[in-house]
Design a protein around this motif. Structure first.
Motif, PDB file in Angstrom:
ATOM      1  N   TYR A   1       0.829  -1.201   0.000  1.00 33.66           N
ATOM      2  CA  TYR A   1       0.000   0.000   0.000  1.00 33.66           C
ATOM      3  C   TYR A   1       0.871   1.263   0.000  1.00 33.66           C
ATOM      4  CZ  TYR A   1      -3.668  -3.268   1.535  1.00 33.66           C
ATOM      5  OH  TYR A   1      -4.542  -4.316   1.636  1.00 33.66           O
ATOM      6  N   ALA A   2       1.889   1.268   0.857  1.00 33.78           N
ATOM      7  CA  ALA A   2       2.742   2.450   0.976  1.00 33.78           C
ATOM      8  C   ALA A   2       3.497   2.725  -0.318  1.00 33.78           C
ATOM      9  CB  ALA A   2       3.712   2.281   2.139  1.00 33.78           C
TER      10      ALA A   2
ATOM     11  N   LEU B   1      -5.065   6.520  -4.307  1.00 30.14           N
ATOM     12  CA  LEU B   1      -4.664   5.120  -4.455  1.00 30.14           C
ATOM     13  C   LEU B   1      -5.855   4.250  -4.839  1.00 30.14           C
ATOM     14  CD1 LEU B   1      -2.386   3.019  -4.114  1.00 30.14           C
ATOM     15  CD2 LEU B   1      -3.086   2.790  -1.725  1.00 30.14           C
ATOM     16  N   SER B   2      -5.678   3.469  -5.884  1.00 27.46           N
ATOM     17  CA  SER B   2      -6.702   2.514  -6.314  1.00 27.46           C
ATOM     18  C   SER B   2      -6.053   1.148  -6.434  1.00 27.46           C
ATOM     19  CB  SER B   2      -7.292   2.946  -7.664  1.00 27.46           C
ATOM     20  OG  SER B   2      -8.238   1.994  -8.104  1.00 27.46           O
ATOM     21  N   MET B   3      -6.573   0.192  -5.686  1.00 26.74           N
ATOM     22  CA  MET B   3      -6.035  -1.169  -5.697  1.00 26.74           C
ATOM     23  C   MET B   3      -7.147  -2.112  -6.147  1.00 26.74           C
ATOM     24  SD  MET B   3      -2.867  -0.723  -4.669  1.00 26.74           S
ATOM     25  CE  MET B   3      -2.316  -2.374  -4.285  1.00 26.74           C
TER      26      MET B   3
ATOM     27  N   PRO C   1     -10.757  -5.373  -3.846  1.00 27.64           N
ATOM     28  CA  PRO C   1     -10.449  -4.062  -4.409  1.00 27.64           C
ATOM     29  C   PRO C   1     -10.830  -2.940  -3.441  1.00 27.64           C
ATOM     30  CG  PRO C   1     -11.653  -5.414  -5.980  1.00 27.64           C
ATOM     31  CD  PRO C   1     -11.720  -6.122  -4.670  1.00 27.64           C
ATOM     32  N   MET C   2     -10.136  -1.817  -3.570  1.00 26.14           N
ATOM     33  CA  MET C   2     -10.475  -0.649  -2.748  1.00 26.14           C
ATOM     34  C   MET C   2     -10.024   0.613  -3.462  1.00 26.14           C
ATOM     35  SD  MET C   2      -7.605  -0.604   0.212  1.00 26.14           S
ATOM     36  CE  MET C   2      -5.872  -0.441  -0.224  1.00 26.14           C
TER      37      MET C   2
ATOM     38  N   GLY D   1     -12.421   0.038   1.589  1.00 24.59           N
ATOM     39  CA  GLY D   1     -13.715  -0.607   1.374  1.00 24.59           C
ATOM     40  C   GLY D   1     -14.354  -1.188   2.599  1.00 24.59           C
ATOM     41  N   GLY D   2     -13.581  -1.475   3.648  1.00 24.12           N
ATOM     42  CA  GLY D   2     -14.144  -2.029   4.874  1.00 24.12           C
ATOM     43  C   GLY D   2     -14.649  -3.447   4.750  1.00 24.12           C
TER      44      GLY D   2
END
Length: 427
Positions: free
Chosen positions: A318-319, A347-349, A365-366, A376-377
């Motif tokens: 993520y970082a 950021l889009s994953m 995905p988030m 997204g939780g």
């Protein structure tokens, strides 16, 4: 041309050269003490992923990464000292893996304009990005965890928890107290009795706790422990014959090294998660070739693919992907703290990104935005297989309960910001 002019010209060229400095990430670690059993695998996964990027790619877009570690033993005061030490070394991204330290650092990172990443921990209300622009707690937070735990227990109970007793057994710290408001609301809504069982730091002696648990006779136990507390809680549950399938940990109570010594006795223990475990990912081939076999692993390689090792890798992914996004946005390699924040807020994953990274199916995905720093939780439930000595995901990902969470986030966000004197930035 005089020699002095040649030297002056050479110095000017060297000064103007666009060679980017390293981007420094802070490794706030606890490899010693009663929490080392949990701190080590996370820190190893985080460090090994950074090493992989440096070995394979020369960093990010050719800009090397430097990971500076500081040992703080899960001591909050020492954690704050580590922050100051690492900040003086140029660190721009911090990951303390401590809710107590996170509380202390929130006002500091906003003043210093550096990024604080609290992957699945910290101040839940920091998901309010308009109030806390430098804090990110995606992909799921403590209240998401509590909601998923209760949803699953309700399903296991046949669709209703009315008349049941749920015990919240928690590390008696900011971490363990975080889900209490959510659990209290859920108890009112679902009709179950909520009992509190705090366990003081470090949780190595629980001899006075388990007779109380046995007397209370709860139907379910939610275990929110860390470090040595987790193993001792499992031992206590076994000693009173508590059914393992009715005990469910948060994602910090999932360390394989806590479970394996009990063999088949802990078969069926459950926990929530926001990512996959194991080494069945393409990226592990590259880690083998470039990190492990080359003698560059941070630890002893006895925790590869375990839940906390993979979580450390997730946090590093993520970082570094946020840093990559920041470079894309600003067209620069020598980034500032505010520029890196911009990378996080954009950021889009998605599935394609994880496939590209060699981590297909690793997490749902988030998308992070200025308003939403919580992701997204989405939270799933896993169960321990003593035969395989590993976790098995047994549910799909539960969606967050926005109607329950959003008013809580708004209220706590405003209250905490007022307490520390942090004005609202807005988006």
């Amino acid at each position: 041309m005089k020699l002095s002019h040649v030297i002056a010209t050479a110095l000017a060229v060297a000064t103007a050269a666009p060679a980017f400095a390293e981007i420094t990430l802070a490794g706030m670690v606890y490899r010693t003490g009663p929490y080392a059993v949990s701190g080590v695998p996370f820190s190893d996964g985080y460090a090994d992923y950074i090493t992989l990027l440096n070995e394979r790619d020369g960093g990010i877009n050719g800009v090397p990464l430097r990971l500076e570690e500081c040992e703080f033993g899960y001591n909050t005061d020492r954690g704050v000292e580590c922050y100051e030490e690492l900040k003086s070394k140029g660190a721009l991204v911090f990951q303390p893996v401590s809710t107590g330290v996170t509380y202390q650092l929130i006002p500091r990172v906003h003043q210093d304009e550096v990024v604080l990443v609290t992957t699945g921990y910290g101040l839940t209300a920091a998901s309010d990005g308009a109030q806390y622009p430098y804090v990110f707690n995606f992909p799921a937070h403590y209240w998401d965890a509590a909601i998923a735990q209760i949803k699953h227990l309700k399903e296991a109970a046949g669709g209703s928890l009315a008349g049941k007793t749920v015990m919240h057994m928690f590390h008696n710290s900011a971490y363990g107290k975080e889900p209490i408001p959510t659990l209290e609301l859920l108890a009112q809504r679902e009709g179950f009795t909520l009992k509190m069982m705090p366990i003081d730091h470090p949780g190595a002696d629980q001899s006075a706790i388990w007779p109380q648990v046995e007397a209370a006779n709860p139907d379910y136990i939610l275990l929110w422990g860390w470090g040595v507390m987790n193993r001792e809680a499992l031992k206590g549950a076994l000693d009173i014959g508590f059914p393992m399938e009715n005990m469910m940990g948060v994602w910090w109570s999932t360390n394989e090294s806590d479970l394996k010594p009990f063999g088949r006795k802990v078969e069926g223990y459950k926990a929530v998660t926001f990512h996959a475990v194991g080494t069945d990912f393409q990226i592990y081939n590259e880690l083998n070739d470039l990190v492990y076999f080359g003698g560059k692993a941070r630890g002893h390689m006895n925790n590869l693919g375990e839940v906390l090792y993979n979580r450390g890798m997730a946090s590093a992914i993520y970082a570094t992907e946020a840093i990559r996004k920041a470079m894309e946005i600003h067209g620069a390699g020598d980034l500032t703290g505010p520029q890196i924040r911009d990378g996080f807020e954009n950021l889009s994953m998605d599935d394609a990104k994880f496939l590209e990274l060699g981590m297909e199916g690793f997490t749902p995905p988030m998308q992070i935005t200025c308003d939403d720093h919580g992701g997204g939780g989405l939270v799933a439930v896993t169960q321990w297989s003593a035969l395989d000595r590993s976790w098995k995901q047994i549910t799909d990902y539960y969606a967050p309960d926005s109607a329950l969470i959003e008013p809580q986030v708004a209220a706590l966000s405003a209250a905490f910001a007022e307490k520390i004197g942090l004005p609202r930035k807005g988006c």
